[in-house]
Structures are given as structure tokens and as C-alpha cells.
Design a protein around this motif. Structure first.
Motif, PDB file in Angstrom:
ATOM      1  N   GLU A 170       0.832  -1.199   0.000  1.00  0.00           N
ATOM      2  CA  GLU A 170       0.000   0.000   0.000  1.00  0.00           C
ATOM      3  C   GLU A 170       0.871   1.256   0.000  1.00  0.00           C
ATOM      4  O   GLU A 170       1.755   1.403   0.845  1.00  0.00           O
ATOM      5  CB  GLU A 170      -0.921   0.023   1.224  1.00  0.00           C
ATOM      6  CG  GLU A 170      -1.846  -1.180   1.333  1.00  0.00           C
ATOM      7  CD  GLU A 170      -2.879  -1.242   0.212  1.00  0.00           C
ATOM      8  OE1 GLU A 170      -3.250  -0.164  -0.291  1.00  0.00           O
ATOM      9  OE2 GLU A 170      -3.299  -2.357  -0.143  1.00  0.00           O
ATOM     10  N   ASP A 196       0.593   5.751  -0.869  1.00  0.00           N
ATOM     11  CA  ASP A 196      -0.364   6.845  -0.968  1.00  0.00           C
ATOM     12  C   ASP A 196       0.354   8.103  -1.451  1.00  0.00           C
ATOM     13  O   ASP A 196       1.390   8.477  -0.904  1.00  0.00           O
ATOM     14  CB  ASP A 196      -1.011   7.106   0.396  1.00  0.00           C
ATOM     15  CG  ASP A 196      -2.051   8.211   0.336  1.00  0.00           C
ATOM     16  OD1 ASP A 196      -3.230   7.900   0.088  1.00  0.00           O
ATOM     17  OD2 ASP A 196      -1.680   9.379   0.523  1.00  0.00           O
ATOM     18  N   PRO A 222      -4.483   6.495  -3.771  1.00  0.00           N
ATOM     19  CA  PRO A 222      -3.936   5.230  -3.266  1.00  0.00           C
ATOM     20  C   PRO A 222      -3.375   4.352  -4.379  1.00  0.00           C
ATOM     21  O   PRO A 222      -3.900   4.299  -5.488  1.00  0.00           O
ATOM     22  CB  PRO A 222      -5.157   4.571  -2.621  1.00  0.00           C
ATOM     23  CG  PRO A 222      -6.326   5.088  -3.430  1.00  0.00           C
ATOM     24  CD  PRO A 222      -5.957   6.494  -3.818  1.00  0.00           C
ATOM     25  N   SER A 279      -2.763   1.326  -9.539  1.00  0.00           N
ATOM     26  CA  SER A 279      -4.133   1.851  -9.459  1.00  0.00           C
ATOM     27  C   SER A 279      -5.066   1.079 -10.380  1.00  0.00           C
ATOM     28  O   SER A 279      -4.690   0.698 -11.488  1.00  0.00           O
ATOM     29  CB  SER A 279      -4.154   3.331  -9.854  1.00  0.00           C
ATOM     30  OG  SER A 279      -5.486   3.814  -9.922  1.00  0.00           O
TER      31      SER A 279
END
Length: 423
Positions: free
Chosen positions: A378, A380, A385, A396
Motif C-alpha cells: 500500500e 499513498d 492510493p 491503481s
């Protein structure tokens, strides 16, 4: 229900009703991007501190060098210019803040005119002669297909190519980092909206006769096949041309209610303009690679009601932190530049590269860089995100359907349902 009245009605209703809805956001659709010089390097003021040289190609005591082979001439030129613009905005932003662990980021850009042979030569030169740390912001499927084996053989990271082709998402690649959603995801969204929202099952396909066009074509065919359908008609044109009249004739044979186009902005605009001239009026839908701003400009008032799927947030919606950061960086880099989807994607690519370098600390190596992104799961970027993982090199999955309005701006469409009924 007849095809032509529906399309005409949608072009009016899609804007008059959508513009009044809180579900839509307006964005500017013009951009005047600077022409890059051949092999140009553009950086901001050097940072005040420096760190030791790690011995990795492209990494020195005070700089990290990236390379880009993209179209800066020809029918896809604006795509390359806009990607470069966004990357440079991200790089200048971090350079102005002192660089990454004391190193400023530099970019060497070379023109390949959207031709695979030139992309191969550029990639070899960037790796062997320029000695770049990584490649970033390549434009196109055919050029990427030719360049990626060279980058892989040299162990050079291949970051955020401007293409949604499936082959780049093959888990066997260990040096490719994809930022955007795939063409399969874009075309699935199109078919789903046409059928679910408008009950349209008669779909034609126009595609560029190369690996890009076939990648998008395959996505449409797969989406239709999952629903027990096939294309009503097919039109094909040659890359780097606007010779679409034969494709237009072939498409009209099947009389589809909607046409999905897999092409660059110049031939796609030519197809739509010719269709309007002969009073053929299906719903036109395009994948993000088309170059949204350039397409809207080329179509003028005849672009009303043309749909484009996007893979980045609206570049004019500064209520989103990532867009606000992009707008600030773009203005600092080039006060005359207007925001756009492609330069925003370039900015996100630059920010992603910065994250990878930051995570490596002072000892920046290619293996550390790749692991820091592909192994992070993960990530950001100011609220945008990204998710990677084992066998997943695409960050994405977001797809945003948009439509051109009467004012030449793009509007986000949450649903096509409720836009009206055929006359």
C-alpha cells in the motif's frame, strides 16, 4: 429506438443535465506544453547537501538521472510533452525542497515519434551512453513493447509507462512498475456502462493497427464475450496517420449504436469529424491514451457528448489533495501551463519515483528502488492510493468515465442512466 436520435439527444442531455449535477466536476481542457530540446535535462536549483556515490548507474553524489523516450513529434506529440511536463513538475518540486536525501532529480528526454525502432535506439542510448538510473514516462504500447526487453536485460526500472497494455502487467516482469489502470479495465467500464445504463448492445470498434490498438481491441472483445456478445463492425487505421475513411466505411456497415475507439487524438478526432459530416451519429467512447485535452481542442463544438475514460483524478478538482499539490507544482514549474489529465499522470509518475528513492535512503540501488515500491503493498500519494503485491505490478485500478460538454471541458459521469430517452 433509433441509433442517431439517441446519440444526438445524449450529446445535449449529457451536458445540460450533468452540468447541473453535483456528480460532475469541470476541468480545463487546454494545455500549451513546452517543446523539449533533444536530450534536454531540466532541473531546479541544486540542494545544499550531498551524500556518497553508491556506484549505481545514474546515481552520483548529488544527482539521480532518469531517462524518457516518448513522442515529442507527430500525431502523439502532446502525450509525450505532457508526460514530460508532469514529471519535471514533480522533480522540480522535490528539488526545490532540497532534493531526495540531498540528491536532485534530473530527466533526459528523447523523441521517438511514437515509433518502435526509434524507441529501441533511444532506450539503448539512455542506458548505455547517458547512464540513466531508470526509465520513466514512456508513451505508447508499440514503443514500450520494443523497449522493455532492453530495459529488463540491463536491470533498469521501467516506471509508469503511459499505456494500459496487458503485456506490461505480466507478473514475469521484475523491473516494470505500472501506475495506471489497464485498457482491459477501461473497456470493461465502457461496455458495462453502455449495457447497464443505456441498454446498448450494438458496439463497433475502431482501433490502431499495432500492439496498442490490438490491446484495446482485445479488451473490448473480452468484455463483450463475457456478456455473450460480439462487435457489430470493426474499423482499422494505420499508426501515425489520419487515414480513417476506410475504417469509417467499415464501421458504418454494422450500423452500431456506439463506437469504442482505440487510437491517438488526431486520427480519433478525424474519425468523429468525418462521421459528423456524413450525419452518422453513434456514441463515441475512447480510452485514456487518446489524449483528452488535445482531442477536445481538435473536435471543437463537434466534440460535445464524446466520452473518454480517465485513469487519474480530475486535474482541475483542487479539493483533492493530490490535485492541489499537482497544480502548485505545475504552476511553479511552468506558470503558463494548464492542468491536464496526461501531465497529472506524469506528475504522479514523478511522485512515485520519488517515493521509491526516499525509501532507499542514502544507498540508492535499482534493486532497492524496485523492492521499495513493488514490495510495499500500500502506497499513498496525497490521497491517491496505490496497491502493489505479489504478482501485481499495477498500482491503481481506478477508471473515471468523462464526457465533453458544450464548453469544451470534461465532466465526470457517475452514470449514463437518466440522461434522457431517444426522440
Amino acid at each position: 429506438m433509433t441509433r442517431q436520435p439517441l446519440a444526438r439527444f445524449l450529446r445535449v442531455a449529457a451536458v445540460s443535465l450533468v452540468a447541473a449535477s453535483a456528480l460532475l466536476f469541470a476541468v480545463a481542457c487546454t494545455t500549451d506544453d513546452p517543446e523539449p530540446g533533444a536530450g534536454a535535462v531540466e532541473t531546479a536549483t541544486p540542494p545544499p547537501t550531498a551524500t556518497p556515490d553508491t556506484g549505481t548507474a545514474g546515481v552520483s553524489a548529488d544527482t539521480i538521472l532518469f531517462g524518457q523516450s516518448a513522442a515529442f513529434e507527430g500525431p502523439a506529440a502532446e502525450l509525450g510533452r505532457s508526460m514530460r511536463l508532469g514529471i519535471l513538475a514533480a522533480f522540480q518540486e522535490v528539488n526545490d525542497a532540497g532534493g531526495v536525501n540531498g540528491r536532485r532529480l534530473e530527466l533526459v528526454s528523447m523523441n521517438d515519434s511514437y515509433e518502435p525502432e526509434a524507441a529501441v535506439a533511444n532506450t539503448q542510448q539512455l542506458i548505455e551512453e547517458e547512464g540513466v538510473f531508470a526509465l520513466i514516462g514512456a508513451v505508447g504500447t508499440p514503443t514500450s513493447r520494443s523497449a522493455t526487453p532492453i530495459a529488463a536485460a540491463a536491470g533498469v526500472p521501467y516506471i509508469a509507462p503511459f499505456t494500459g497494455a496487458a503485456f506490461l502487467r505480466d507478473p514475469s516482469w521484475d523491473n516494470i512498475i505500472n501506475l495506471r489502470a489497464s485498457y482491459n479495465q477501461e473497456t470493461e467500464e465502457m461496455i458495462d456502462r453502455l449495457i447497464r445504463d443505456l441498454d446498448i448492445t450494438s458496439v463497433g470498434i475502431m482501433y490502431q493497427d499495432d500492439s496498442y490498438g490490438r490491446a484495446g481491441y482485445g479488451g473490448v472483445i473480452a468484455a463483450l464475450d463475457r456478456r455473450g456478445l460480439g462487435p457489430s463492425s470493426i474499423g482499422i487505421y494505420t499508426r501515425n496517420t489520419t487515414a480513417v475513411k476506410t475504417a469509417l466505411l467499415d464501421l458504418r456497415e454494422g450500423n452500431p449504436e456506439a463506437v469504442i475507439q482505440i487510437g491517438a487524438y488526431e486520427p480519433v478526432a478525424e474519425m468523429i469529424l468525418w462521421a459528423r459530416r456524413v450525419e452518422w451519429d453513434p456514441i463515441f467512447m475512447n480510452v485514456s491514451f487518446v489524449g483528452s485535452n488535445a482531442l477536445a481542442r481538435a473536435l471543437g463544438y463537434r466534440g460535445v457528448g464524446v466520452f473518454v475514460t480517465q485513469v487519474v483524478p480530475f486535474p482541475w478538482d483542487d479539493t483533492q489533495p493530490v490535485v492541489a499539490a499537482y497544480q502548485r507544482a505545475l504552476k511553479a514549474h511552468d506558470p503558463e501551463a494548464e492542468p491536464g489529465f496526461v501531465s497529472l499522470e506524469g506528475y504522479l509518475a514523478g511522485r512515485l519515483a520519488i517515493i521509491g528513492i526516499e525509501r532507499c535512503g542514502a544507498e540508492v540501488t535499482r534493486s532497492c528502488f524496485l523492492d521499495s515500491i513493488l514490495g510495499a503493498n500500500e502506497l499513498d500519494i496525497d490521497g491517491f492510493p496505490l496497491s502493489f503485491g505479489d504478482g501485481d505490478n499495477q498500482g491503481s485500478d481506478a477508471v473515471f468515465p468523462t464526457v465533453i460538454g458544450f464548453d469544451g471541458r470534461y465532466y465526470q459521469v457517475q452514470t449514463l442512466r437518466g440522461l434522457g430517452a431517444p426522440e
